[in-house]
Design an enzyme around this catalytic site. Structure first.
Site, PDB file in Angstrom:
ATOM      1  N   SER A 241       1.162 -66.930 -32.140  1.00 17.87           N
ATOM      2  CA  SER A 241       1.264 -68.188 -31.419  1.00 17.87           C
ATOM      3  C   SER A 241       0.887 -69.356 -32.330  1.00 17.87           C
ATOM      4  CB  SER A 241       0.409 -68.121 -30.146  1.00 17.87           C
ATOM      5  OG  SER A 241       0.760 -69.126 -29.237  1.00 17.87           O
ATOM      6  N   ASP A 467       9.813 -64.792 -24.329  1.00 21.05           N
ATOM      7  CA  ASP A 467       8.454 -65.324 -24.512  1.00 21.05           C
ATOM      8  C   ASP A 467       8.320 -66.629 -23.740  1.00 21.05           C
ATOM      9  OD1 ASP A 467       6.078 -66.579 -25.540  1.00 21.05           O
ATOM     10  OD2 ASP A 467       6.233 -65.312 -27.324  1.00 21.05           O
ATOM     11  N   HIS A 494       4.275 -62.808 -24.095  1.00 25.07           N
ATOM     12  CA  HIS A 494       3.932 -63.683 -25.211  1.00 25.07           C
ATOM     13  C   HIS A 494       3.406 -62.834 -26.363  1.00 25.07           C
ATOM     14  CE1 HIS A 494       2.792 -67.076 -27.516  1.00 25.07           C
ATOM     15  NE2 HIS A 494       1.508 -67.033 -27.258  1.00 25.07           N
TER      16      HIS A 494
END
Length: 525
Positions: A241, A467, A494
């Site tokens: 991320s 995602d 995610h």
């Protein structure tokens, strides 16, 4: 102020690993010791004392900042230390700060490759917590055998000192009950008074000098100091991320210092903050629609049996909370917390049953389950204390991203977000209030341009088709910018690496250990 915070605070962490409690380790019991392994590799002039510093390794218990850490850090095969770095790299002779570092040594020293540094995202999430939680999963793998697993808390975060802190626990509880639903001129002015107050408390409780140096620019320099102090001539890195932004920034600044790099759940560094937010809204909407289809197949679905009607069904449950929060134990569930709970649950399918249960409870006028989900998002403990994940997120975001102060642009951005994610639309006029970054007291230090890299070895970017937080195309774009290899995971969650999919995991482990990339066009399901 909560409405503004929630709208921005969705680039979160690796969805599964940081929440897992480890089983007892079978590794060796580690003894406290002082170790000098650096300097190693390239060392910038004037920073020799930092790159070659000793690290005092010892038990991790004193580094715990949450109740989850207190349990995980009892594992005596983990060791922790503090890395000294300059607050301001342009003045290395000035104030120094400490970066918290956790290590799980490689279980097979004879085949050890080096250190694997990892960051789980945020910004604001603890790399120490993520590494400790992943350690039992990695121990029997080639990664556990051949790499020291290293988690670090970026400056201002978690166990690093000093920490970014803006609101007290009581102030956070109160803020979450204020949904800032009034978008009239008077309501907008009130919202902006609140964000000015928030900014002032950040300065008062953290210090303007610290706020000026918590951005990605400084974190990547810290990471290079850590690489050298650990004795690694080159960096092996795993970023999830927001951790992909750290990785791509490091690759641009220190391309010759990279050995291998996996970037999973990518942020597109060449995309402006508004476009990121709108694409993210669309990602959460797609995840909500997937949840609605799953929910319709359950014996009881709080949104009904017709997935095409799930958005209005969710709105009918959530919108009344704007005026009338519902009881949740000895607290109340606000509109902000209900929508935050939904966002939190959409990060991983494992949380969908809790979301359905919480929405069913809300239909009966109670909010306990949804409030628990929202507490997890904000880092609130059962005893009422908060981690600094949201304060740190705001501080990093406000120095990393260009500021938007044009009210017409802000109103249009809010309108586009509502259009992209209608389940999160509260039905009120679009908001033109400036957020806290507009009033932030220190300059922007981030770079929104696509990374320009020369001499970077092949990297691996993993992107998930469904995602919700970091859309698939962002990974495609990052892989192109870094001239790396893209691995596609077909799923709705995610991030994907080290979360149980053997196709993804085997490809990533082979790359990190043997520097062998998966075949071009590889897709995993």
């Amino acid at each position: 102020m909560s409405r503004l915070l929630t709208a921005g605070c969705a680039l979160l962490l690796l969805s599964g690993a940081a929440a897992c409690a480890p089983s007892p380790s079978s590794g060796p019991l580690l003894q406290p010791r002082t170790e000098r392994s650096g300097p190693a590799g390239a060392v910038p002039a004037g920073l020799e004392e930092f790159y070659g510093q000793e690290l005092d390794w010892g038990p991790c218990a004193e580094y715990a900042t949450t109740s989850a850490d207190q349990g995980v850090y009892q594992d005596r095969t983990l060791e922790c230390a503090r890395l000294r770095v300059p607050l301001d790299y342009e003045r290395p002779e000035g104030r120094q700060i400490n970066i918290g570092v956790l290590r799980k040594p490689a279980t097979d020293p004879d085949t050890r490759i080096g250190s694997l540094l990892m960051n789980p995202g945020g910004p604001g999430a603890s790399g120490m917590s993520a590494a400790a939680s992943l350690a039992p999963t990695l121990e029997p793998t080639d990664l556990g055998e051949r790499f020291d697993q290293i988690g670090f808390d970026p400056r201002g975060i978690g166990a690093s000192e000093p920490e970014v802190r803006c609101l007290t626990d009581e102030e956070w509880d109160a803020d979450r009950l204020d949904s800032d639903a009034d978008t009239s001129p008077e309501g907008t002015a009130q919202t902006e008074r609140e964000v000015r107050d928030y900014t002032g408390k950040c300065v008062q409780r953290t210090g303007e000098d610290v706020l000026a140096h918590v951005g990605t620019r400084d974190v990547v320099q810290d990471m290079d100091v850590l690489r050298s102090a650990l004795g690694d001539p080159q960096l092996t890195y795993l970023g999830y991320s927001y951790g992909t932004r750290i990785g791509s920034a490091y690759a641009e600044r220190f391309p010759g210092n990279v050995r291998a790099m996996i970037l999973d759940g990518a942020i597109d560094p060449g995309q402006d903050a508004i476009e990121q937010q709108v694409m993210q809204g669309a990602g959460f909407q797609r995840a909500f629609e997937s949840f609605a289809r799953w929910c319709a197949g359950q014996n009881q679905c709080a949104l009904g049996a017709d997935p095409s009607r799930a958005v209005p069904a969710f709105q009918r449950l959530a919108r009344p909370l704007l005026e009338h929060p519902v009881p949740a134990g000895d607290r109340e569930l606000s509109y902000t917390d209900a929508t935050t709970a939904a966002v939190q649950a959409l990060y991983a399918q494992s949380m969908w049953p809790a979301l359905n249960t919480g929405l069913g409870e809300l239909a009966q006028g109670r909010g306990t389950v949804l409030l628990t989900l929202a507490d997890s998002y904000y880092g609130r403990e059962a005893n009422g204390s908060y981690s600094n994940i949201t304060d740190a997120f705001n501080a990093v975001r406000c120095v990393d991203d260009p500021r938007v102060t044009d009210r017409a642009v802000l109103r249009e951005a809010d309108r586009r977000y509502r259009e992209a994610a209608p389940f999160l639309d509260d039905g009120l006029p679009a908001n033109s209030a400036m957020d806290m970054c507009s009033f932030w007291p220190v300059p922007v230090t981030g770079d929104a341009a696509q990374p320009q890299v020369q001499g970077l070895p092949p990297t691996l970017v993993i992107s998930t088709t469904g995602d919700p937080a970091t859309p698939y195309d962002a990974g495609v774009n990052l892989a192109k910018a870094l001239r790396g290899r893209l691995l596609t995971f077909e799923g709705t969650q995610h991030t994907a690496f080290l979360q149980g999919n053997s196709c993804v995991d085997d490809a990533g482990i082979d790359y990190l250990t043997e520097l062998e990339l998966p075949a071009d066009g590889t897709r995993c399901k």
